[in-house]
Enzyme design. Structure first.
Site, short mmCIF file in Angstrom:
data_model
loop_
_atom_site.label_atom_id
_atom_site.label_comp_id
_atom_site.label_asym_id
_atom_site.label_seq_id
_atom_site.Cartn_x
_atom_site.Cartn_y
_atom_site.Cartn_z
N HIS A 16 -6.48 -2.26 20.06
CA HIS A 16 -6.75 -2.92 21.34
C HIS A 16 -7.74 -2.11 22.17
CE1 HIS A 16 -3.49 -0.16 22.36
NE2 HIS A 16 -3.71 -0.35 23.65
N HIS A 55 -7.79 -0.47 25.11
CA HIS A 55 -7.55 0.66 26.02
C HIS A 55 -8.32 1.91 25.58
CE1 HIS A 55 -3.61 -1.23 27.72
NE2 HIS A 55 -4.67 -1.62 28.38
N ASP A 113 -7.77 5.00 25.36
CA ASP A 113 -7.17 6.00 24.48
C ASP A 113 -7.05 5.49 23.04
OD1 ASP A 113 -5.14 4.26 25.60
OD2 ASP A 113 -3.63 5.59 24.75
N HIS A 114 -7.63 4.31 22.79
CA HIS A 114 -7.64 3.75 21.42
C HIS A 114 -9.07 3.50 20.92
CE1 HIS A 114 -3.22 2.87 21.48
NE2 HIS A 114 -3.47 3.07 22.75
N HIS A 119 1.05 -6.39 24.98
CA HIS A 119 0.57 -5.17 25.67
C HIS A 119 -0.79 -5.47 26.29
CE1 HIS A 119 -0.07 -0.90 26.38
NE2 HIS A 119 -1.17 -0.93 25.67
N ASP A 169 -0.04 -0.12 20.22
CA ASP A 169 0.92 -0.04 21.33
C ASP A 169 1.82 -1.28 21.40
OD1 ASP A 169 -0.27 2.35 21.92
OD2 ASP A 169 -1.12 1.71 23.85
N HIS A 183 1.70 6.22 19.88
CA HIS A 183 2.18 7.20 20.86
C HIS A 183 3.50 7.84 20.47
CE1 HIS A 183 -0.85 6.41 23.99
NE2 HIS A 183 -0.77 5.14 23.61
FE FE Z 1 -2.17 3.63 24.22
ZN ZN Z 2 -2.64 0.64 25.22
#
Ligand code: FE
Ligand code: ZN
Length: 254
Positions: free
Chosen positions: A55, A57, A59-60, A113, A132, A170
């Site tokens: 996805h 975000h 941090d991905h 998410h 996530d 995570h």
């Molecule tokens: Fe994440």
């Molecule tokens: Zn995320």
């Protein structure tokens, strides 16, 4: 054979690298940072062929552009989220198949998410990379999707073979386990898992992967049809997606 490497980065993220020993193809899943990936490529003498994103975000997808520039890899992500995925080359949707050498990954759409979340399921390798959507004893927060969407997404993952290894992005396991025990204190499997998780974390070790079977036994978000969970939420006999919505709200405030 497919090698799977887990790289801990940032506070609690995992980047995964997959390497097919026959074709020598390599993929990285949800690279938040480029340097740890480049270091492993150099150390192993691998070449990066693909980035797979679950996805949008940061941090991905944070290292998408840097990795593409430095390795020439192709970036694969949800077609429906094309405009939010940096450097996307191939848009995928439900039922598409991706190949890493001879290893096939099915794409499963799991909105909730975010609206454009996908997961990658390697059936023969019995490995699921779920971003996530599903966590050890937990699930992702609902940033863009509805509880109904997330419930349906989780049901699709729950239906995968029980021995499937679940690689989430995570390390949220400890906090999730505490919440799960607050909901279902008498679940023996959950108590056992909590002990195992405490030991792993005390030794600074990863609790990921889990398995679908473990999650069915311990993850409250997989267990909304369980009577003691329904009782705890005051929703005995309610529709499962309604119980799920209440449970997710309870976790948000926990
Ligand atoms: Fe994440
Ligand atoms: Zn995320």
């Amino acid at each position: 054979m497919q090698e799977i490497l887990q790289i801990p980065v940032l506070n609690d993220n995992y980047i995964y690298m997959l390497h097919d020993c026959l074709s020598l193809e390599t993929a990285v899943i949800d690279p938040a940072l480029e340097q740890p990936v480049l270091d492993i490529l150099a150390e192993k003498g691998w070449q990066l062929n693909f980035v797979l994103n679950t996805h949008h975000h940061w941090d991905h997808v944070g290292a998408n552009l840097a990795l593409k520039e430095q390795t020439g890899c192709k970036i694969i992500a949800a077609a429906s989220d094309r405009e939010r995925i940096p450097g996307i080359d191939v848009g995928v949707e439900q039922g598409d198949v991706i190949l890493l050498g001879q290893h096939q990954a099915q794409v499963i759409e799991t909105p909730g998410h975010t609206s454009g979340h996908v997961v990658y399921f390697f059936a023969e390798d019995q490995a699921l990379f779920c971003g996530d959507t599903l966590f050890v004893m937990g699930c992702g927060r609902l940033f863009e999707g509805t509880p109904q969407q997330m419930y349906t997404s989780l049901q699709a993952l729950k239906a995968l073979p029980p021995s499937t290894r679940v690689y989430c992005t995570h390390e949220y396991t400890m906090a999730n386990a505490e919440f799960a025990l607050s909901i279902e204190p008498d679940n023996l499997k959950l108590q056992e898992k909590m002990l195992a998780v405490k030991e792993l974390r005390a030794a600074n070790k990863s609790t990921v992967p889990t398995t679908i079977a473990d999650e069915i036994a311990t993850n409250p978000f997989f267990r909304v049809d369980n009577i003691s969970i329904q009782k705890e939420l005051g929703l005995v006999g309610a529709a499962p997606d309604v119980v799920f919505a209440a449970l997710r709200r309870r976790k948000d405030d926990y």
